[in-house]
Enzyme design. Sequence first.
Site, mmCIF file in Angstrom:
data_model
loop_
_atom_site.group_PDB
_atom_site.id
_atom_site.type_symbol
_atom_site.label_atom_id
_atom_site.label_comp_id
_atom_site.label_asym_id
_atom_site.label_seq_id
_atom_site.Cartn_x
_atom_site.Cartn_y
_atom_site.Cartn_z
ATOM 1 N N GLY A 118 0.835 -1.194 0.000
ATOM 2 C CA GLY A 118 0.000 0.000 0.000
ATOM 3 C C GLY A 118 0.871 1.245 0.000
ATOM 4 C CG ASP A 119 0.348 6.050 0.710
ATOM 5 O OD1 ASP A 119 0.957 6.470 -0.264
ATOM 6 O OD2 ASP A 119 0.150 6.706 1.746
ATOM 7 C CB SER A 121 4.380 -1.147 1.899
ATOM 8 O OG SER A 121 3.668 -1.603 2.993
ATOM 9 C CG ASP A 144 -7.310 0.572 4.108
ATOM 10 O OD1 ASP A 144 -8.113 -0.251 4.573
ATOM 11 O OD2 ASP A 144 -6.213 0.828 4.636
#
Length: 366
Positions: A118-119, A121, A144
């Site tokens: 995600g953002d 990581s 999400d």
Amino acid sequence: MHKGKKRIGLLTSGGDCAGLNAAIRAVVHRAVEGQGWQVVGLHKGTAGLLSRPPEAETLTPHRFEGMLLRMAGTILGTTNKGDPFAFPYPDGTVRDRSDEIIEGFRALELDGLIGIGGDGSLSILRRLAQQGGIPLIGIPKTIDNDVVGTEVAIGHATALWVATDALDRLQPTAASHDRVMVLEVMGRDAGHIALSAGISGGADVIIIPELPYRIEGIAGKINALRAEDRNFALVVVAEAVRREDGTPVVQGHSDSGQALYGGVGHYIGRRIAETTGAEVRVTVLGHVQRGGTPTPRDRLMASIFGVHAVDLLAAGQSDRMVAWSGRNVVDLPLAEVVDRPHRVDPQGALVHTARGLGIYVGEDPS
Ligand code: F6P
């Protein structure tokens, strides 16, 4: 640098979700059969690169002949704690361990890296790749769906299905007992799961962090339903919604300082009971949203992203993320993606749709 076949690393990082194994499978097929490369699966995100020898395994297409395409979780393991640039120790201190991770990468003689995350990581992987001169391609995943630059992240569709299914199960019991059912869903600071599941599952009220709400507004909707002889109501609340006084409801904080949400559904439920006199029950859906059988949509996106990520590395590209946009797979610079989460647009089509269906979705912020 090793001689011989090109070797790439592959890891999953951040919270797991359904569809990760499908993405791993796609990368392995494309890299091994399409390019003749070796794929080294790195264990537990970047955490496995801190061990000596690094925790890793060679992945072959044969491994994916069975159930893995159909299974949630990640065969590689993952972590959403222990930022390598500020790695927490039990005594409360933090240390920069990024060089150790890069050494681990070099020990495995890897020529490139595909990171599924995600953002947060992807932001960490990008810093590591820049520091170590490692060619990196990112694949977006998160239930999400808050990664900017892509309409879809792996895992969101399955989470949405689980949340909608929960509403399908809550409705008959709500109607049987004349109750208001509150369903709290995940999503971190974005209300995408709540809004989409609420619309799909026939909610009467949807509360998301992006739009202010008033308890009187929620109560007004419930009372209006009663006036129409409706004996139940379904309320969806996103986990990052705050109390009326603006304070967040958190269970604590992770090692990296991130809020661990959970429980605002109970607050909203109590306030509904107080203001309407209705009998209220609360369900906090939690981590079941991350598991389950990956939907066809998640498997499809995972497959498309995995193949495209390998194609980008093969074309000598780096520092890019694969994305879905306008019915096509595209890619964009990671610099345009990291550290700016995509939240619900209060003026967007979904909020408009919810209002068009008569759902109370909070107050107009303008
Ligand atoms: O980012 C995915 C997510 O499931 C969020 O929706 C949720 O707030 C968080 O992860 C939970 O994290 P953990 O697995 O650490 O409890």
